[in-house]
Design a protein around this motif. Structure first.
Motif, PDB file in Angstrom:
ATOM      1  N   GLU A  56      -2.611  -4.906  -3.332  1.00  0.00           N
ATOM      2  CA  GLU A  56      -1.286  -4.554  -3.851  1.00  0.00           C
ATOM      3  C   GLU A  56      -0.406  -3.969  -2.743  1.00  0.00           C
ATOM      4  OE1 GLU A  56       0.249  -4.886  -6.867  1.00  0.00           O
ATOM      5  OE2 GLU A  56      -1.456  -6.107  -7.489  1.00  0.00           O
ATOM      6  N   LEU A  57      -0.974  -3.103  -1.914  1.00  0.00           N
ATOM      7  CA  LEU A  57      -0.212  -2.510  -0.815  1.00  0.00           C
ATOM      8  C   LEU A  57       0.231  -3.567   0.187  1.00  0.00           C
ATOM      9  CD1 LEU A  57      -2.116   0.828  -0.131  1.00  0.00           C
ATOM     10  CD2 LEU A  57       0.166   0.548  -1.102  1.00  0.00           C
ATOM     11  N   ASP A  58      -0.627  -4.548   0.428  1.00  0.00           N
ATOM     12  CA  ASP A  58      -0.241  -5.642   1.321  1.00  0.00           C
ATOM     13  C   ASP A  58       0.958  -6.408   0.760  1.00  0.00           C
ATOM     14  OD1 ASP A  58      -2.237  -4.984   3.100  1.00  0.00           O
ATOM     15  OD2 ASP A  58      -3.631  -6.554   2.410  1.00  0.00           O
ATOM     16  N   GLU A  59       0.954  -6.653  -0.550  1.00  0.00           N
ATOM     17  CA  GLU A  59       2.070  -7.351  -1.182  1.00  0.00           C
ATOM     18  C   GLU A  59       3.344  -6.513  -1.104  1.00  0.00           C
ATOM     19  OE1 GLU A  59       1.274  -8.856  -5.108  1.00  0.00           O
ATOM     20  OE2 GLU A  59      -0.733  -9.503  -4.521  1.00  0.00           O
ATOM     21  N   ILE A  60       3.217  -5.200  -1.342  1.00  0.00           N
ATOM     22  CA  ILE A  60       4.379  -4.309  -1.252  1.00  0.00           C
ATOM     23  C   ILE A  60       4.927  -4.309   0.168  1.00  0.00           C
ATOM     24  CG2 ILE A  60       5.097  -1.881  -1.342  1.00  0.00           C
ATOM     25  CD1 ILE A  60       3.156  -1.580  -3.733  1.00  0.00           C
ATOM     26  N   GLU A  61       4.031  -4.264   1.152  1.00  0.00           N
ATOM     27  CA  GLU A  61       4.463  -4.276   2.552  1.00  0.00           C
ATOM     28  C   GLU A  61       5.221  -5.567   2.869  1.00  0.00           C
ATOM     29  OE1 GLU A  61       2.661  -3.526   7.008  1.00  0.00           O
ATOM     30  OE2 GLU A  61       1.302  -4.154   5.423  1.00  0.00           O
ATOM     31  N   GLU A  62       4.724  -6.692   2.367  1.00  0.00           N
ATOM     32  CA  GLU A  62       5.412  -7.964   2.593  1.00  0.00           C
ATOM     33  C   GLU A  62       6.795  -7.959   1.945  1.00  0.00           C
ATOM     34  OE1 GLU A  62       2.834 -11.081   1.201  1.00  0.00           O
ATOM     35  OE2 GLU A  62       1.281 -10.598   2.673  1.00  0.00           O
ATOM     36  N   ASP A  63       6.878  -7.402   0.716  1.00  0.00           N
ATOM     37  CA  ASP A  63       8.172  -7.313   0.034  1.00  0.00           C
ATOM     38  C   ASP A  63       9.134  -6.428   0.813  1.00  0.00           C
ATOM     39  OD1 ASP A  63       7.185  -8.942  -1.938  1.00  0.00           O
ATOM     40  OD2 ASP A  63       6.811  -7.325  -3.380  1.00  0.00           O
ATOM     41  N   LEU A  64       8.658  -5.294   1.305  1.00  0.00           N
ATOM     42  CA  LEU A  64       9.513  -4.393   2.079  1.00  0.00           C
ATOM     43  C   LEU A  64       9.968  -5.049   3.385  1.00  0.00           C
ATOM     44  CD1 LEU A  64       7.802  -0.930   1.575  1.00  0.00           C
ATOM     45  CD2 LEU A  64       9.989  -1.684   0.667  1.00  0.00           C
TER      46      LEU A  64
END
Length: 154
Positions: A56-64
């Motif tokens: 989930e954090l990886d996905e959030i980082e990609e979104d950011l």
């Protein structure tokens, strides 16, 4: 060998040894093996949760990163000019405090709005709504008449 496999191996060893679980030593070993089984289940659950959170954090980082790229691309679309430090995309109501640049922007009082325009000669000229309604102003430095229209105001 994973922690689950090691726990199962120890349980298999205990069963293979045919320990007397009625004796004090047998009870102790059986309790330790059961405890290791419970700890193994908890550790496995924690590992799975950690992996899910990491994903989930990886996905959030990609979104950011995508948002940051979008914002930086938008800033590249604006002309910051070579002769002044103020970007051209600032609202007309925003005014830089020339006396103390650390103060940032001044927003004037609620009754009057101050606009500013840069002449071709580089002079920054401040004016109010009354001058804006007149439609033009003369540059005090070079004498050129600067004209503007209210049609683009919306």
């Amino acid at each position: 060998m994973t922690i689950s496999e090691k726990s199962a191996y120890l349980k298999g060893l205990m069963d293979g040894l045919k320990l007397n679980t009625e004796s004090d030593e047998g009870k102790m070993i059986a309790a330790i093996v059961d405890l290791l089984g419970d700890v193994t289940k908890r550790v496995t659950d924690i590992e799975e949760t950690t992996i899910a959170i990491s994903d989930e954090l990886d996905e959030i980082e990609e979104d950011l990163d995508a948002i940051e790229d979008y914002i930086l691309d938008d800033e590249d679309d604006y002309d910051f000019g070579d002769d002044d430090d103020e970007p051209d995309w600032l609202d007309d109501e925003d005014e830089l405090d020339e006396e103390d640049p650390e103060e940032g922007f001044e927003f004037g009082d609620e009754d009057s709005t101050i606009y500013e325009v840069e002449c071709a000669c580089g002079e920054i000229i401040d004016f109010d709504e009354e001058t804006l309604e007149k439609g033009s102003i003369v540059c005090p430095s070079c004498g050129e008449t600067l004209e503007f229209s209210l049609e683009d105001e919306e």
